[in-house]
Design a protein around this motif. Structure first.
Motif, PDB file in Angstrom:
ATOM      1  N   ALA A 112       0.857  -1.189   0.000  1.00 27.29           N
ATOM      2  CA  ALA A 112       0.000   0.000   0.000  1.00 27.29           C
ATOM      3  C   ALA A 112       0.887   1.231   0.000  1.00 27.29           C
ATOM      4  CB  ALA A 112      -0.921  -0.010   1.221  1.00 27.29           C
ATOM      5  N   MET A 113       0.637   2.144  -0.927  1.00 26.87           N
ATOM      6  CA  MET A 113       1.459   3.348  -1.082  1.00 26.87           C
ATOM      7  C   MET A 113       0.640   4.579  -0.727  1.00 26.87           C
ATOM      8  SD  MET A 113       4.284   1.958  -2.302  1.00 26.87           S
ATOM      9  CE  MET A 113       5.251   3.208  -3.132  1.00 26.87           C
ATOM     10  N   GLY A 114       1.294   5.526  -0.042  1.00 28.54           N
ATOM     11  CA  GLY A 114       0.679   6.805   0.264  1.00 28.54           C
ATOM     12  C   GLY A 114       1.191   7.896  -0.659  1.00 28.54           C
ATOM     13  N   THR A 115       0.772   9.126  -0.397  1.00 26.74           N
ATOM     14  CA  THR A 115       1.153  10.236  -1.271  1.00 26.74           C
ATOM     15  C   THR A 115       2.645  10.528  -1.203  1.00 26.74           C
ATOM     16  OG1 THR A 115       0.573  11.764   0.515  1.00 26.74           O
ATOM     17  CG2 THR A 115      -1.115  11.322  -1.158  1.00 26.74           C
ATOM     18  N   ASP A 116       3.274  10.273  -0.062  1.00 28.88           N
ATOM     19  CA  ASP A 116       4.708  10.523   0.097  1.00 28.88           C
ATOM     20  C   ASP A 116       5.503   9.232   0.218  1.00 28.88           C
ATOM     21  OD1 ASP A 116       4.658  13.245  -0.104  1.00 28.88           O
ATOM     22  OD2 ASP A 116       4.391  13.581   2.048  1.00 28.88           O
ATOM     23  N   SER A 117       5.002   8.158  -0.360  1.00 28.93           N
ATOM     24  CA  SER A 117       5.683   6.869  -0.210  1.00 28.93           C
ATOM     25  C   SER A 117       7.008   6.824  -0.952  1.00 28.93           C
ATOM     26  CB  SER A 117       4.775   5.739  -0.699  1.00 28.93           C
ATOM     27  OG  SER A 117       3.691   5.556   0.182  1.00 28.93           O
ATOM     28  N   ILE A 118       7.129   7.583  -2.072  1.00 28.43           N
ATOM     29  CA  ILE A 118       8.387   7.633  -2.820  1.00 28.43           C
ATOM     30  C   ILE A 118       8.810   9.090  -2.915  1.00 28.43           C
ATOM     31  CG2 ILE A 118       9.579   7.059  -4.954  1.00 28.43           C
ATOM     32  CD1 ILE A 118       7.487   4.963  -5.514  1.00 28.43           C
ATOM     33  N   ARG A 119       9.975   9.402  -2.391  1.00 29.82           N
ATOM     34  CA  ARG A 119      10.507  10.767  -2.447  1.00 29.82           C
ATOM     35  C   ARG A 119      11.893  10.735  -3.082  1.00 29.82           C
ATOM     36  NH1 ARG A 119      11.352  13.085   2.804  1.00 29.82           N
ATOM     37  NH2 ARG A 119      11.796  10.949   3.470  1.00 29.82           N
ATOM     38  N   VAL A 120      12.111  11.618  -4.038  1.00 28.49           N
ATOM     39  CA  VAL A 120      13.413  11.748  -4.690  1.00 28.49           C
ATOM     40  C   VAL A 120      13.980  13.112  -4.306  1.00 28.49           C
ATOM     41  CG1 VAL A 120      14.671  11.690  -6.858  1.00 28.49           C
ATOM     42  CG2 VAL A 120      12.613  10.303  -6.592  1.00 28.49           C
ATOM     43  N   LEU A 121      15.172  13.113  -3.715  1.00 24.88           N
ATOM     44  CA  LEU A 121      15.783  14.336  -3.195  1.00 24.88           C
ATOM     45  C   LEU A 121      17.067  14.623  -3.959  1.00 24.88           C
ATOM     46  CD1 LEU A 121      15.363  13.501   0.604  1.00 24.88           C
ATOM     47  CD2 LEU A 121      13.778  14.767  -0.857  1.00 24.88           C
ATOM     48  N   ASP A 122      17.251  15.895  -4.344  1.00 23.54           N
ATOM     49  CA  ASP A 122      18.466  16.281  -5.066  1.00 23.54           C
ATOM     50  C   ASP A 122      19.623  16.435  -4.082  1.00 23.54           C
ATOM     51  OD1 ASP A 122      18.193  18.706  -3.772  1.00 23.54           O
ATOM     52  OD2 ASP A 122      17.480  19.797  -5.520  1.00 23.54           O
ATOM     53  N   PRO A 123      20.844  16.725  -4.555  1.00 25.00           N
ATOM     54  CA  PRO A 123      21.995  16.793  -3.640  1.00 25.00           C
ATOM     55  C   PRO A 123      21.827  17.786  -2.493  1.00 25.00           C
ATOM     56  CG  PRO A 123      22.751  16.662  -5.903  1.00 25.00           C
ATOM     57  CD  PRO A 123      21.259  16.812  -5.969  1.00 25.00           C
ATOM     58  N   SER A 124      20.995  18.808  -2.676  1.00 24.74           N
ATOM     59  CA  SER A 124      20.797  19.787  -1.603  1.00 24.74           C
ATOM     60  C   SER A 124      19.641  19.421  -0.683  1.00 24.74           C
ATOM     61  CB  SER A 124      20.556  21.173  -2.208  1.00 24.74           C
ATOM     62  OG  SER A 124      19.368  21.171  -2.995  1.00 24.74           O
ATOM     63  N   GLY A 125      18.946  18.323  -0.956  1.00 20.58           N
ATOM     64  CA  GLY A 125      17.852  17.883  -0.099  1.00 20.58           C
ATOM     65  C   GLY A 125      16.480  18.342  -0.538  1.00 20.58           C
ATOM     66  N   ARG A 126      16.368  19.023  -1.665  1.00 14.17           N
ATOM     67  CA  ARG A 126      15.065  19.473  -2.159  1.00 14.17           C
ATOM     68  C   ARG A 126      14.377  18.359  -2.938  1.00 14.17           C
ATOM     69  NH1 ARG A 126      18.238  24.097  -3.436  1.00 14.17           N
ATOM     70  NH2 ARG A 126      18.364  23.316  -5.591  1.00 14.17           N
ATOM     71  N   ARG A 127      13.053  18.405  -2.955  1.00 15.75           N
ATOM     72  CA  ARG A 127      12.282  17.397  -3.678  1.00 15.75           C
ATOM     73  C   ARG A 127      12.522  17.538  -5.178  1.00 15.75           C
ATOM     74  NH1 ARG A 127       7.934  14.913  -0.759  1.00 15.75           N
ATOM     75  NH2 ARG A 127       7.389  13.892  -2.723  1.00 15.75           N
ATOM     76  N   ALA A 128      12.862  16.417  -5.817  1.00 15.95           N
ATOM     77  CA  ALA A 128      13.080  16.407  -7.261  1.00 15.95           C
ATOM     78  C   ALA A 128      11.959  15.697  -7.998  1.00 15.95           C
ATOM     79  CB  ALA A 128      14.413  15.731  -7.585  1.00 15.95           C
ATOM     80  N   ASP A 129      10.953  15.206  -7.268  1.00 14.01           N
ATOM     81  CA  ASP A 129       9.832  14.506  -7.899  1.00 14.01           C
ATOM     82  C   ASP A 129       8.588  15.371  -7.847  1.00 14.01           C
ATOM     83  OD1 ASP A 129       7.993  13.390  -5.420  1.00 14.01           O
ATOM     84  OD2 ASP A 129      10.123  13.507  -4.897  1.00 14.01           O
ATOM     85  N   THR A 130       7.578  14.976  -8.607  1.00 16.63           N
ATOM     86  CA  THR A 130       6.320  15.728  -8.655  1.00 16.63           C
ATOM     87  C   THR A 130       5.379  15.350  -7.523  1.00 16.63           C
ATOM     88  OG1 THR A 130       5.309  14.086 -10.121  1.00 16.63           O
ATOM     89  CG2 THR A 130       6.519  15.900 -11.156  1.00 16.63           C
ATOM     90  N   GLY A 131       5.666  14.238  -6.795  1.00 15.74           N
ATOM     91  CA  GLY A 131       4.798  13.801  -5.708  1.00 15.74           C
ATOM     92  C   GLY A 131       3.621  12.970  -6.159  1.00 15.74           C
ATOM     93  N   GLU A 132       3.525  12.657  -7.443  1.00 19.54           N
ATOM     94  CA  GLU A 132       2.404  11.873  -7.977  1.00 19.54           C
ATOM     95  C   GLU A 132       2.830  10.414  -8.124  1.00 19.54           C
ATOM     96  OE1 GLU A 132      -0.476  11.641 -11.939  1.00 19.54           O
ATOM     97  OE2 GLU A 132       0.931  13.299 -11.680  1.00 19.54           O
ATOM     98  N   ILE A 133       2.286   9.535  -7.275  1.00 19.21           N
ATOM     99  CA  ILE A 133       2.620   8.113  -7.302  1.00 19.21           C
ATOM    100  C   ILE A 133       1.856   7.446  -8.446  1.00 19.21           C
ATOM    101  CG2 ILE A 133       2.668   5.955  -6.021  1.00 19.21           C
ATOM    102  CD1 ILE A 133       4.523   8.032  -4.899  1.00 19.21           C
TER     103      ILE A 133
END
Length: 691
Positions: free
Chosen positions: A66-87
């Motif tokens: 079971a996956m939630g809205t934040d189940s997969i997060r991709v972070l760039d080298p500075s720690g910012r979100r690099a994904d759109t958040g859409e699973i």
């Protein structure tokens, strides 16, 4: 009847301390929340270096999650979100795959993928890995050290799980023991208290599990246990529905307990009592099976191989455990605290326990095959090793049960009496009933006390002449009024005593003396003493066995662990699976038209033969015709290379070579030499991981 529970003694204390120590050692060494669904693949893979940024990141699992809205997060080298958040649900057939889209225009560097989900058997799974675009770089992202389901919340959740199993065992097994083996025990207060405490334990632990479910599978913060939004989310899951159903069934179980220890004990007509017992047995079996199904529907049995068979088998397994260990618990309480346990009741429970062991053996064999699957998994995985420990404890428990059965046979078949006693009626039960009747009438006459209380209290003068002729003439005053007591004897009728407090004190002393006498009578029976000790040892081993079972339910099955290991070893490290390797190499030879970009493509980008394509472009993207271009491949870790590659010119700006060999996987350095004039040339390189 007022009774005083005797102390269980040093033997019980030592065994319980030993069991608690073994239990603590076992739970302390257990992983906080071992995964049941395993990550079997990802795109990009862990540690991969890709030439251009992928459009999305995909994760493949061994079973449904079971996956939630934040189940997969991709972070760039500075720690910012690099994904759109859409699973994205990319599942197809038996392949369980989920992905998340990445933002456009991501710069080169190392990216961290952090994921968390809930496996189909209700346990949280989490992990993290990195991949790089262009080339690896430093990253400020710190992967959390706490595993999914760990920390204080994980410990509390594990304790609640253990207590829920223990409460179920005592509630169901205790009720079955009373109905099937010892109907008379329904009126015994210690037995009633034990079963009711089982119900309270199961109900309380279920409520705790429901509250802790959200932080257990999510944030890991204890304060989130009272987050209404999180609780609402939990109620919409399979586990939340199972816990809610369990609470509803416990309401029906409360009615069962109330009738069993209320209306059932008050029935005097044999036919009415038999009909009520049948109704209680049928209704209780349905409720017990329903409560057991709340585990089967939400945990191991509901996923994996043959769930349609595994769930009913799991229900039978839990019911057999409850009938055996729960009945054992109530029997232990009765042997130590009840005034009398019928010999036939112990014999009937011995038969019930034997049937339960047979069911456990059959269902356990099936479950072991389903969860382990191979001999290597039995010895080489944590689940298999715990299963071997459980099998060993079961063997020990069966051995102790065999000893208990021998004591039971001695109770059920007492040794023959002497010839002059064989014709005499057995008055043991009648005497016990009379003793209980005396205890329930503390205001009995002085003559009754003198006849029944043959064990005077310490400090009482026993040199007393008692009237045995029935004429009421003692050696004192001889007036027949009962006041001619010998010196040192304090026989006062509480009903006529001038001091009510003194009368109550004498009544309590009378009860204590009778209770102590019954305890001495029980302790004087070697068969009953031996049975108590063997049952106590069984209970201590059962505590540890139940702990092993609880840990097993939160450990990744051996079959799944082996499959995940095979998937990881087969795939190995690769650059980018299922698509060519594309890299961009800017260059500057320093001469006229000396600046540009080389686009290099390797297809399929794996060991063996590959097709190599080179596209030389100006800074504005138009093709650049160069006199010469050469390629060299080097695997420095194995001291292999450089291996020269001489591509052929296809057209302006396009060079190609077929059959380019990568003899083994690894981190390969690709060097490209570009010559733009007779004297201007440069060599550029980039590392690419080849699988």
């Amino acid at each position: 009847m007022t009774t005083t529970a005797p102390r269980l003694g040093n033997a019980l204390a030592r065994l319980l301390i030993l069991a608690a120590a073994l239990l603590g050692t076992l739970l302390a060494g257990a992983a906080p929340a071992s995964a049941h669904a395993a990550l079997t693949g990802s795109d990009p893979k862990d540690g991969a270096v890709v030439a251009v940024a992928p459009q999305e990141v995909n994760l493949t699992f061994s079973e449904q999650v079971a996956m939630g809205t934040d189940s997969i997060r991709v972070l760039d080298p500075s720690g910012r979100r690099a994904d759109t958040g859409e699973i994205r649900d990319l599942c197809s057939g038996s392949v369980v795959r989920y992905g998340v889209e990445l933002r456009a225009g991501l710069p080169d560097g190392t990216y961290t993928v952090a994921w968390q989900a809930v496996s189909a058997d209700s346990h949280p799974v989490a992990g993290a890995f990195t991949f790089s675009i262009g080339a690896p770089s430093a990253t400020s992202v710190a992967v959390p050290e706490q595993t999914a389901g760990g920390g204080l919340v994980g410990v509390l959740y594990g304790i609640a799980r253990y207590l829920s199993y223990a409460g179920f065992v005592v509630l169901v097994g205790g009720g079955a023991f009373v109905l099937v083996c010892w109907p008379r025990g329904a009126s015994v207060r210690p037995v009633q208290q034990t079963v009711v405490r089982g119900w309270l334990t199961l109900t309380g632990s279920t409520l705790v599990l429901l509250l802790l479910r959200s932080p257990y599978t999510g944030s890991g913060k204890l304060a989130d246990a009272f987050d209404l939004a999180g609780l609402k989310t939990v109620l919409e899951t399979k586990t939340g529905a199972a816990l809610t159903s369990r609470l509803l069934l416990l309401g029906a179980a409360a009615l069962f307990v109330a009738v069993l220890f209320g209306a059932y004990t008050k029935r005097t007509d044999p036919k009415e009592k038999k009909d009520l017992a049948f109704g209680l047995g049928l209704g209780g079996a349905v409720v017990a099976a329903g409560i057991a199904a709340t585990w089967a529907l939400a945990e191991h049995a509901s996923t994996g191989l043959q769930p349609g068979i595994a769930m009913p088998v799991d229900v039978l397994h839990l019911l057999a455990v409850a009938a055996w260990l729960g009945g054992l618990t109530v029997l232990l309480v009765a042997l130590y605290r009840a005034p009398f346990v019928e010999r036939s009741a112990v014999d009937r429970f011995s038969k019930v326990a034997f049937g339960s062991v047979a069911v456990l053996a059959a269902t356990g064999l099936y479950q072991s095959w389903r969860q382990v699957g191979s001999w290597s998994a039995l010895t080489g995985t944590r689940y298999g090793q715990l299963l071997l420990v459980k099998i060993g404890l079961m063997a020990v428990l069966v051995g102790i049960a065999w000893i208990s059965r021998r004591w039971t046979r001695r109770l059920a078949d007492p040794a023959p009496r002497e010839a002059d006693e064989t014709e005499a009626p057995d008055t043991e039960d009648e005497g016990a009933d009379k003793t209980e009747a005396l205890d329930e009438t503390p205001a009995a006459s002085d003559a009754t006390v003198a006849e029944t209380e043959t064990d005077p209290a310490p400090g009482t003068d026993t040199d007393t002449d008692t009237d045995t002729n029935g004429d009421g003439n003692g050696n004192g005053n001889g007036n027949g009024n009962g006041d001619g007591n010998a010196p040192g004897t304090a026989v006062i009728d509480p009903d006529t005593a001038p001091d009510p407090e003194r009368a109550a004190q004498l009544a309590r002393q009378r009860v204590a003396v009778a209770t102590a006498r019954r305890k001495r009578e029980r302790d004087a029976d070697p068969e009953r003493t031996g049975l108590r000790r063997s049952v106590l040892t069984e209970a201590a081993v059962a505590v540890v066995l139940l702990a092993v079972t609880t840990v097993l339910t939160s450990t990744e099955p051996g079959r799944t662990e082996e499959e995940a290991g095979r998937a990881g070893s087969v795939s190995g490290p690769a650059a980018v699976p299922d698509r060519p390797v594309d890299i961009r190499l800017p260059f500057d030879t320093g001469g006229v038209d000396g600046k540009g970009v080389v686009r290099l493509s390797l297809d399929p980008g794996r060991t063996g033969a590959n097709a190599l394509h080179l596209f030389v472009e100006r800074p504005n993207g138009k093709p650049l015709d160069v006199p010469e271009i050469k390629v060299a491949l080097t695997l420095e870790a194995k001291d292999l290379g450089p291996l020269p590659v001489a591509p052929d010119r296809i057209q302006t700006g396009h060079w190609s070579a077929s059959g380019v060999q990568f003899p083994m996987p690894g981190d390969w350095k690709i060097q490209v030499t570009v010559r733009t004039s007779d004297i201007d040339q440069t060599t550029i390189d980039k590392n690419v991981k080849i699988g």
